[in-house]
Design an enzyme around this catalytic site. Sequence first.
Site, PDB file in Angstrom:
ATOM      1  CB  CYS A  89       1.322  -0.768   3.265  1.00  0.00           C
ATOM      2  SG  CYS A  89       2.788  -1.971   3.881  1.00  0.00           S
ATOM      3  N   GLY A 104       1.472   2.863  10.039  1.00  0.00           N
ATOM      4  CA  GLY A 104       1.060   2.160   8.939  1.00  0.00           C
ATOM      5  C   GLY A 104      -0.077   1.273   8.965  1.00  0.00           C
ATOM      6  CD  GLN A 105      -4.274   1.687   6.976  1.00  0.00           C
ATOM      7  OE1 GLN A 105      -5.055   0.756   7.191  1.00  0.00           O
ATOM      8  NE2 GLN A 105      -4.524   2.948   7.392  1.00  0.00           N
ATOM      9  NE  ARG A 128       3.334  -2.731  11.550  1.00  0.00           N
ATOM     10  CZ  ARG A 128       2.484  -2.679  10.726  1.00  0.00           C
ATOM     11  NH1 ARG A 128       1.901  -1.302  10.283  1.00  0.00           N
ATOM     12  NH2 ARG A 128       1.543  -3.481   9.963  1.00  0.00           N
ATOM     13  N   GLY A 141      10.227  -1.857  12.890  1.00  0.00           N
ATOM     14  CA  GLY A 141      11.322  -1.943  11.959  1.00  0.00           C
ATOM     15  C   GLY A 141      10.939  -2.244  10.497  1.00  0.00           C
ATOM     16  N   GLY A 167       7.727  -0.025   9.199  1.00  0.00           N
ATOM     17  CA  GLY A 167       6.844   0.590  10.202  1.00  0.00           C
ATOM     18  C   GLY A 167       7.723   0.751  11.581  1.00  0.00           C
ATOM     19  CB  ALA A 219       6.434  -3.619   4.700  1.00  0.00           C
ATOM     20  CE1 TYR A 254       1.419 -14.347   6.546  1.00  0.00           C
ATOM     21  CE2 TYR A 254       3.199 -14.040   4.906  1.00  0.00           C
ATOM     22  CZ  TYR A 254       2.595 -14.879   5.846  1.00  0.00           C
ATOM     23  OH  TYR A 254       2.576 -16.248   5.874  1.00  0.00           O
TER      24      TYR A 254
END
EC number: 2.3.1.181
Length: 212
Positions: free
Chosen positions: A176, A80-81, A78, A158, A147, A145, A84
Amino acid sequence: MAGGERQAAGGEAIVRQLGRVEYVPTWRAMQDFTARRTPDTPDELWVLEHPPVYTLGQAGKAEHLIAATDIPLVPIDRGGQITYHGPGQAVVYVLVDLRRRGYGIRELVVRMEQAVIDFLAARGASAARRAGAPGVYVDGAKIAALGLRVRHGCTYHGLALNVDMDLGPFAAINPCGYAGMPVTQCRDLGIDEPVAAAGRALAASLAKTIYS
């Protein structure tokens, strides 16, 4: 992913209630579903929880894991970074054919964020977007969050909403990719709702915004 409680979402998508499932098999199932779908395949929303796991987006930097931990780290595909996932977090995977929707990925992100904002507003909490940082925030603290990955016009991955969970593992990462970013959850906002019920309600909110 086969199995799970199944229901229609406004005639546009199938919603699957999968319970608590391991991350990697679920990720592979999303990839397989997306690779196999045809122009006639109904969209699906998968509602679930994961056991504790960190996931690192395809352009993610491992140095955003800032403390030693026994929680596994899974590099994935995905955007993003690092984030969790864990018990008490409502995850909804969004398996949508954007070619049928008539809008692109950025609009989908806006609609997904709005679904969370609407979910929280209905429970008395005021949430907002943050420029340059996809997700949803309450008083500057991240509560959801987001992504996605797009393949042949179809999305997977999602969003994840913190409902009633141990937030401790977020302290071992820059959520993130943002150092020192605070996180929050529904329970700390006075929203007393079991994670399964929150997941169902969040999926309904997503169906409303995605297919409007």
